[in-house]
Design a protein around this motif. Structure first.
Motif, PDB file in Angstrom:
ATOM      1  N   VAL A  80      30.678  35.413 -57.378  1.00  0.00           N
ATOM      2  CA  VAL A  80      31.208  34.630 -56.311  1.00  0.00           C
ATOM      3  C   VAL A  80      30.124  34.406 -55.201  1.00  0.00           C
ATOM      4  O   VAL A  80      29.469  35.633 -54.911  1.00  0.00           O
ATOM      5  N   MET A  81      29.932  33.379 -54.615  1.00  0.00           N
ATOM      6  CA  MET A  81      28.850  32.826 -53.616  1.00  0.00           C
ATOM      7  C   MET A  81      29.633  32.214 -52.560  1.00  0.00           C
ATOM      8  O   MET A  81      30.883  31.797 -52.876  1.00  0.00           O
ATOM      9  N   GLY A  82      29.194  32.233 -51.341  1.00  0.00           N
ATOM     10  CA  GLY A  82      30.109  31.736 -50.160  1.00  0.00           C
ATOM     11  C   GLY A  82      30.756  32.826 -49.364  1.00  0.00           C
ATOM     12  O   GLY A  82      31.205  32.286 -48.398  1.00  0.00           O
ATOM     13  N   LEU A  83      30.599  33.760 -49.747  1.00  0.00           N
ATOM     14  CA  LEU A  83      31.410  35.038 -48.883  1.00  0.00           C
ATOM     15  C   LEU A  83      30.275  35.297 -48.038  1.00  0.00           C
ATOM     16  O   LEU A  83      29.354  34.868 -47.894  1.00  0.00           O
ATOM     17  N   SER A  84      30.484  36.495 -47.403  1.00  0.00           N
ATOM     18  CA  SER A  84      29.898  36.990 -46.532  1.00  0.00           C
ATOM     19  C   SER A  84      28.682  37.941 -47.049  1.00  0.00           C
ATOM     20  O   SER A  84      28.907  38.286 -48.273  1.00  0.00           O
ATOM     21  N   GLY A  85      27.559  38.186 -46.544  1.00  0.00           N
ATOM     22  CA  GLY A  85      26.150  38.561 -46.918  1.00  0.00           C
ATOM     23  C   GLY A  85      25.352  37.559 -47.650  1.00  0.00           C
ATOM     24  O   GLY A  85      25.493  36.475 -47.413  1.00  0.00           O
ATOM     25  N   PRO A  86      24.358  38.176 -48.512  1.00  0.00           N
ATOM     26  CA  PRO A  86      23.385  37.198 -48.869  1.00  0.00           C
ATOM     27  C   PRO A  86      23.789  36.384 -50.049  1.00  0.00           C
ATOM     28  O   PRO A  86      24.883  36.559 -50.646  1.00  0.00           O
TER      29      PRO A  86
END
Length: 277
Positions: free
Chosen positions: A207-213
């Motif tokens: 999953v992308m778009g959460l917190s972090g890089p």
């Protein structure tokens, strides 16, 4: 209208072909139609996006299985694309609950769905290893009765247990139990993602778009990722637009936000056009 078996076959082929693909997460029928019109090839529901839209917390305790599946069915009916669902933790601690959830999900027209190993109990957030595997095994057994791809989720990193070895151990056990796709949300960096992908042989969802890089599709593909979702981040992006517009009007009394808004005609073109046969 594309039937369920055809959708399943399309979904399966996306996981078999070379390279990674993005499976975005609509939260209702309208957002599903917009994403379909933009050319995405499959969709995944977002329990977080649904929760935001109805003013509830994103948890199985706050949103019922019936509500999750009704939202998923609305999304299924909105387009001809394959749809996979966020099925929380299967809506029960026992393997039988997971199997029942898969049966109902398939009945709703879904061709895939995920079961996580999170308990919903802050004091004991992750299911015991053996029970977690039994739950996935029961979900797999039920999924084989339907055109349905099961995604097994290891939730350690979303619940403060930053243990990559245990996460991989769980994913490998889920793979052995028959899960079609493996998923460990919240991995800390590309090195961890690469390690997870190298440790299993089934397709891995990130999953992308959460917190972090964040990483590009090409970077994730090079790390071995097959499928990339966005969770509730598209829904949060929409809410961000709402907040900016509302604050502008409230704080400044101006309406320049309308210049960036989707026009009525474009919105209607996407949302009120039924899926093609």
């Amino acid at each position: 209208m594309t039937d369920q078996m055809e959708k399943y076959q399309l979904f399966e082929q996306l996981h078999l072909r070379t390279g990674a693909f993005v499976i975005p997460n609509p939260w209702d029928a309208g957002s599903a139609r917009i994403l379909a019109a933009l050319g995405y090839e499959a969709l995944a529901t977002s329990s977080a996006g649904l929760a935001f839209s109805i003013g509830q917390q994103d948890s199985a305790a706050c949103i019922s299985r019936e509500a999750i599946l009704q939202n998923a069915q609305d999304i299924v009916n909105a387009t001809n694309l394959p749809v996979s669902a966020d099925l929380e933790n299967g809506f029960g601690p026992d393997p039988e609950s997971c199997a029942k959830t898969i049966s109902l999900a398939a009945k709703a027209g879904l061709v895939g769905g995920s079961i996580e190993d999170a308990t919903g109990d802050p004091k004991n957030p992750i299911f015991d290893f053996n029970l977690a595997v039994e739950r996935i095994a029961a979900a797999v057994e039920e999924s084989r009765k339907h055109p349905f791809m099961l995604t097994a989720r290891a939730e350690n990193f979303l619940h403060g247990k930053h243990d990559l070895d245990d996460t991989i151990r769980r994913l490998q056990a889920f793979e052995k139990a028959g899960a079609d796709v493996l998923y460990a949300p919240g991995l800390p960096d590309i090195a961890a993602i690469r390690t997870v992908c190298a440790s299993v042989t089934r397709p891995v969802n990130v999953v992308m778009g959460l917190s972090g890089p964040t990483y590009s599709v090409s970077e994730l593909e090079q790390a071995g990722v097959k499928r990339i979702s966005v969770g509730g981040s598209f829904a949060r992006a929409a809410l961000g637009g709402l907040m900016r517009a509302a604050r502008e009007v409230k704080d400044h009394g101006t309406f320049t936000y309308a210049k960036d808004a989707l026009s009525s005609s474009e919105a209607e073109k996407y949302i009120f056009t039924p899926p093609k046969n």
